[in-house]
Design a protein around this motif. Structure first.
Motif: not given
Length: 322
Positions: A221-224, A234-239, A242-246, A250-256
């Motif tokens: 889930e996209v948290t940021i 920047v996009v943060y995803i909570d998987h 305990g996992y998170e990716t950053i 980016m030139s453009k963010i697609v995810a909400k």
């Protein structure tokens, strides 16, 4: 005609006819009849031991049939118990080991019933011992099957959760190999391109043209999804787990924000926003709030040769891109 009997008289030196008195004749007749009756009575008693009535023969056949079915049922119970024991062993030492679950204690599997005599109502019959034995074995087998059934239900849930976890763990590169110019900087101490000082670089930098697609490396889930002074867009995803990716610069963010994404979903495009020296993607993997080397999370789409090449490039000391 009655047979006449004689005796020799030594006084007269002649044979004389034996005269039988009526009393003796009657006595002999009675004794003969009694002998015949007694012989017939004892003969009947002895012979009757070898004779059975139709009802007795039917009961005997039913008893023999019952014993035969009891032996067959006991054999099937034994075979079922052996199959169940094999399943229990696989459950504890294969299935549960794979899913990192504790095995079911032997006491729980073999626990008795306890309490009052459960089989008191089966006592008092000719074959009570046989009936109680098979009933008890059936009860034990039934209880163990209930325990095993619940365990298999739990294994199914663990399998579903394992599948969900494996899909959530970051496992692919966020930028496809064919879209990369090169892996510019790896995890570790690197010279910052703007601050000109050695700092801990918590991720990996992938150089690629502006507008190159960036993909989520695992379900989550996209948290940021915002813009910051350092990471730019920047996009943060909570998987979960305990996992998170950053994904930064980016030139453009697609995810909400709060969007559910799956591994391989498009979340944005490579850019040069924030504190960046050139168009690239800065990518980080965190576990329980601690940054990890992302190179160990590309097993989903790198060959052994590609992994070794990237590992070698990531170990080169030099300047990072952010």
């Amino acid at each position: 005609m009655a047979k006449v009997k004689y005796y020799y008289d030594p006084d007269t030196l002649s044979y004389r006819k034996i005269k039988v008195r009526k009393r003796d004749k009657f006595k002999n007749t009675i004794i003969g009849l009694l002998s015949v009756l007694l012989t017939a009575f004892f003969g009947f008693i002895v012979f009757s031991q070898f004779l059975t009535s139709p009802k007795e023969r039917t009961q005997k056949r039913e008893l023999e049939n019952l014993k035969l079915h009891y032996e067959l049922l006991s054999k099937r119970l034994q075979e079922s118990s052996e199959i169940l024991a094999d399943l229990q062993e696989r459950d504890n030492y294969i299935y549960r080991t794979y899913f990192e679950a504790n095995p079911i204690p032997e006491e729980q599997r073999k626990a008795g019933f306890g309490g009052v005599n459960r089989y008191k109502n089966l006592e008092g019959f000719d074959n009570s011992g046989m009936i109680k034995n098979v009933t008890k074995n059936l009860d034990i087998l039934s209880k163990q099957m209930v325990v095993q059934s619940k365990s298999l239900d739990e294994i199914v849930e663990l399998a579903k959760e394992k599948e969900k976890m494996l899909a959530s763990i970051p496992a692919i590169q966020p930028v496809k190999n064919e879209d990369l110019k090169r892996m510019a900087s790896g995890f570790g101490m690197r010279l910052h391109p703007i601050l000109k000082s050695w700092r801990m670089h918590n991720g990996m930098d992938f150089t690629s043209p502006t507008g190159t697609p960036i993909f989520a490396s695992g379900n989550g889930e996209v948290t940021i999804a915002t813009r910051s002074s350092t990471f730019g867009n920047v996009v943060y995803i909570d998987h979960g787990y305990g996992y998170e990716t950053i994904y930064a610069h980016m030139s453009k963010i697609v995810a909400k924000k709060r969007q559910k994404v799956k591994r391989g979903d498009l979340i944005g495009y490579v850019g040069n926003t924030g504190r960046s020296a050139a168009p690239h993607l800065h990518y980080e993997v965190h576990k329980n709030k601690r940054p990890l080397n992302p190179i160990y999370y590309y097993y989903g789409d790198l060959t052994p040769e590609e992994f070794l090449a990237m590992q070698k490039a990531s170990q080169q000391l030099g300047q990072s891109y952010d």
